[in-house]
Design an enzyme around this catalytic site. Sequence first.
Site, PDB file in Angstrom:
ATOM      1  CE1 TYR A   1     -40.456 -32.510 -77.613  1.00 48.18           C
ATOM      2  CE2 TYR A   1     -39.012 -34.303 -76.423  1.00 48.18           C
ATOM      3  CZ  TYR A   1     -40.394 -33.764 -77.117  1.00 48.18           C
ATOM      4  OH  TYR A   1     -41.459 -34.347 -76.574  1.00 48.18           O
TER       5      TYR A   1
ATOM      6  CD  GLU B   1     -43.957 -32.344 -76.498  1.00 50.73           C
ATOM      7  OE1 GLU B   1     -43.706 -33.175 -76.822  1.00 50.73           O
ATOM      8  OE2 GLU B   1     -44.936 -31.269 -76.523  1.00 50.73           O
TER       9      GLU B   1
END
Length: 390
Positions: free
Chosen positions: A109, A197
């Site tokens: 991530y 993101e």
Amino acid sequence: MNIHEYQAKELFRSYGIAVPAGRMADTEAMAGDVAEEIGGKSWVVKAQIHAGGRGKGGGVKLAESVEEVRHHADQIIGSHLITAQTGAQGKLVQRVLVEAAHEIKKEFYLGLIIDRTRQRITIIASASGGMDIEDIANSHPDKVIREAVDPAIGLPEFQCRKIAARIGLTGELMPQAVKLMRALYRCFRDKGALMTEINPLAIVDDNKLMALDAKISFDSNAVHRYPEITSYRDFDEEDPKEVEATGHGLNYIALDGNVGCIVNGAGLAMATMDAISLHGGSPANFLDVGGGASPEKIANAFRIVLKDPNVKTILLNIFAGINRCDWVATGVVQAMQDQKIKEPVIIRLSGTNVELGQKIIDNSGLPFIVAKDLDEAARKSVEAVRRVTA
Ligand code: ADP
Ligand code: MG
């Protein structure tokens, strides 16, 4: 302002961030053409909506043939995709992204946000990538790394190396991670982003680092500075009432209560919402008609507020400074007659030409509920809702 994954990936590509080869398609036939153009043996067909959690919701499908790409595109386009982020009614999918499928070795991530407390762009990274970063942040906060960037220095290599090492991107992956983080930071800073993101950032094929998902949201108040970003705006993803309101110079934000609010001035609109809540009610919207509220503008405000099926009553609260109560009153009477409004309308007028305005209201012969101040207006609107819904 949010944009679609395929648009975010276009932007990433222009900054040198590795993303799978792919393109948007809005028909089944076009999806097949894109797959042929990309080549290879397998593809993913991904629903393009402004919401995450598509994988779990069935909006990301693997295809092993061009025929299968067409089939998935046909299934996804035109469907209402329900994910953890869309609400129960789901979102209509109008486009898909068709891209090369890569063999995933590991998922990470990587995100950038603005930490308002520290007043810094902050990098968030984790070796536990994939679908549910929020869960990991809750259950294992130690597995989520945060690193603030000093705006005077920018994002130097050593800081990227530190983050990369902490999530296990070492060896030949480290220079790729450093390049990617610096490019992502540049993109974020140069385009007025609020959040970006990459989930998952993945090690694919033979040790290549690639952004398999891409999400960016921009500051709506700054986006006019970047026409290339403004052109990414998708009105279909926004509340149609809010889009229409903007076109009429009204600041409207839909909420989930049942007292429709028409107010002049953002501060008074907020106070009106508070007063409604204080009396046990809940506002259906925020609406600031602004300074020069002409009869047309008031009529438009009524039309937009009443498009919300939850609205049971309307509270009009005007404190006229630059505005004039007689204009507003004329607009209200006109709207009531033209739109044949059945819902109870509570009116509180104050300020410039209040006597004239009041006279227009009184002489209209319409069943307005008049209030002398904000408190009374809020109380009467909540009572009206109780009467209507009793
Ligand atoms: P969402 O976050 O909305 O669920 P993603 O783009 O993250 O959508 O896709 C969900 C999952 O599908 C990813 O976690 C990844 O495992 C897989 N995936 C997405 N794109 C690709 C791709 N190009 N190749 C292989 N797998 C992919
Ligand atoms: Mg994702």
